[in-house]
Write a protein that holds these residues in place. Structure first.
Motif, short mmCIF file in Angstrom:
data_model
loop_
_atom_site.label_atom_id
_atom_site.label_comp_id
_atom_site.label_asym_id
_atom_site.label_seq_id
_atom_site.Cartn_x
_atom_site.Cartn_y
_atom_site.Cartn_z
N TRP A 158 21.78 10.81 3.85
CA TRP A 158 20.65 11.72 4.01
C TRP A 158 20.10 11.56 5.43
N PRO A 159 19.95 12.63 6.20
CA PRO A 159 19.49 12.51 7.58
C PRO A 159 18.03 12.08 7.67
N ALA A 160 17.73 11.20 8.61
CA ALA A 160 16.37 10.70 8.79
C ALA A 160 15.40 11.82 9.14
N SER A 161 15.88 12.86 9.76
CA SER A 161 15.00 13.97 10.13
C SER A 161 14.50 14.76 8.92
N ARG A 162 15.10 14.54 7.72
CA ARG A 162 14.71 15.27 6.51
C ARG A 162 14.10 14.36 5.44
N TRP A 163 13.65 13.14 5.83
CA TRP A 163 13.07 12.22 4.86
C TRP A 163 11.81 12.77 4.22
N ASP A 164 11.06 13.61 4.92
CA ASP A 164 9.83 14.16 4.35
C ASP A 164 10.11 15.02 3.12
N GLU A 165 11.32 15.54 3.00
CA GLU A 165 11.69 16.34 1.82
C GLU A 165 11.86 15.49 0.56
N LEU A 166 11.97 14.19 0.73
CA LEU A 166 12.18 13.30 -0.41
C LEU A 166 10.90 12.86 -1.10
N MET A 167 9.76 13.17 -0.50
CA MET A 167 8.48 12.76 -1.09
C MET A 167 8.18 13.60 -2.33
N PRO A 168 7.55 12.98 -3.34
CA PRO A 168 7.26 13.71 -4.59
C PRO A 168 6.26 14.84 -4.39
N ALA B 125 0.84 -1.20 0.00
CA ALA B 125 0.00 0.00 0.00
C ALA B 125 0.87 1.25 0.00
N ALA B 126 1.96 1.22 0.76
CA ALA B 126 2.85 2.39 0.82
C ALA B 126 3.49 2.64 -0.54
N ILE B 127 3.97 1.61 -1.20
CA ILE B 127 4.64 1.81 -2.49
C ILE B 127 3.64 2.20 -3.56
N TYR B 128 2.42 1.64 -3.52
CA TYR B 128 1.38 2.06 -4.47
C TYR B 128 1.04 3.55 -4.27
N THR B 129 1.03 3.99 -3.02
CA THR B 129 0.75 5.39 -2.73
C THR B 129 1.81 6.30 -3.34
N VAL B 130 3.08 5.91 -3.17
CA VAL B 130 4.17 6.71 -3.74
C VAL B 130 4.06 6.74 -5.26
N ILE B 131 3.79 5.60 -5.87
CA ILE B 131 3.69 5.52 -7.33
C ILE B 131 2.55 6.40 -7.84
N GLU B 132 1.39 6.33 -7.23
CA GLU B 132 0.26 7.13 -7.67
C GLU B 132 0.50 8.62 -7.43
N THR B 133 1.17 8.97 -6.34
CA THR B 133 1.50 10.37 -6.10
C THR B 133 2.43 10.89 -7.18
N CYS B 134 3.43 10.09 -7.55
CA CYS B 134 4.34 10.48 -8.63
C CYS B 134 3.57 10.70 -9.92
N LYS B 135 2.67 9.79 -10.25
CA LYS B 135 1.90 9.92 -11.49
C LYS B 135 1.08 11.21 -11.49
N ARG B 136 0.44 11.52 -10.37
CA ARG B 136 -0.39 12.73 -10.30
C ARG B 136 0.43 14.00 -10.41
N LYS B 137 1.69 13.94 -9.98
CA LYS B 137 2.55 15.12 -10.05
C LYS B 137 3.44 15.10 -11.28
N SER B 138 3.16 14.20 -12.22
CA SER B 138 3.90 14.07 -13.48
C SER B 138 5.39 13.83 -13.26
N VAL B 139 5.69 12.95 -12.30
CA VAL B 139 7.06 12.55 -12.01
C VAL B 139 7.18 11.08 -12.36
N GLU B 140 8.27 10.69 -12.99
CA GLU B 140 8.49 9.28 -13.35
C GLU B 140 8.69 8.48 -12.05
N PRO B 141 7.77 7.54 -11.73
CA PRO B 141 7.84 6.81 -10.46
C PRO B 141 9.15 6.05 -10.25
N GLN B 142 9.62 5.34 -11.27
CA GLN B 142 10.83 4.54 -11.10
C GLN B 142 12.05 5.43 -10.82
N ALA B 143 12.17 6.54 -11.52
CA ALA B 143 13.29 7.45 -11.30
C ALA B 143 13.20 8.09 -9.91
#
Length: 92
Positions: free
Chosen positions: A82-92, A51-69
């Motif tokens: 990359w510091p764990a405290s900044r992981w939220d910055e990595l989301m599409p 469910a988590a990976i499907y969520t990331v993939i669909e978010t990428c698609k909606r934001k016109s970002v290539e999911p695999q890349a």
């Protein structure tokens, strides 16, 4: 009752477009296929990961970002220093 061809023309001439559900139907198709695949997740934890990976993939698609890349870039950054405290910055 289905609208006649004349009523469709009226909508186009009036400045409004005919409703086209092809995009919505295509989006639903992936959910239906996924639903069958989720039966074979193996465990509750496996289903949550899927469910988590499907969520990331669909978010990428909606934001016109290539999911695999995007996923490859995030994994490379996390595997680096990359510091764990900044992981939220990595989301599409």
């Amino acid at each position: 009752m289905a609208p006649s061809a004349g009523s469709r023309t009226r909508f186009v001439e009036d400045g409004r477009l005919e409703i086209d559900n092809k995009i919505a139907e295509r989006a639903k198709r992936s959910i239906a296929i996924g639903r069958k695949n989720w039966l074979f997740a193996g465990s509750k934890a496996g289903g949550e990961r899927a469910a988590a990976i499907y969520t990331v993939i669909e978010t990428c698609k909606r934001k016109s970002v290539e999911p695999q890349a995007c996923i490859a870039d995030v994994i490379a950054k996390i595997a680096g220093d990359w510091p764990a405290s900044r992981w939220d910055e990595l989301m599409p």
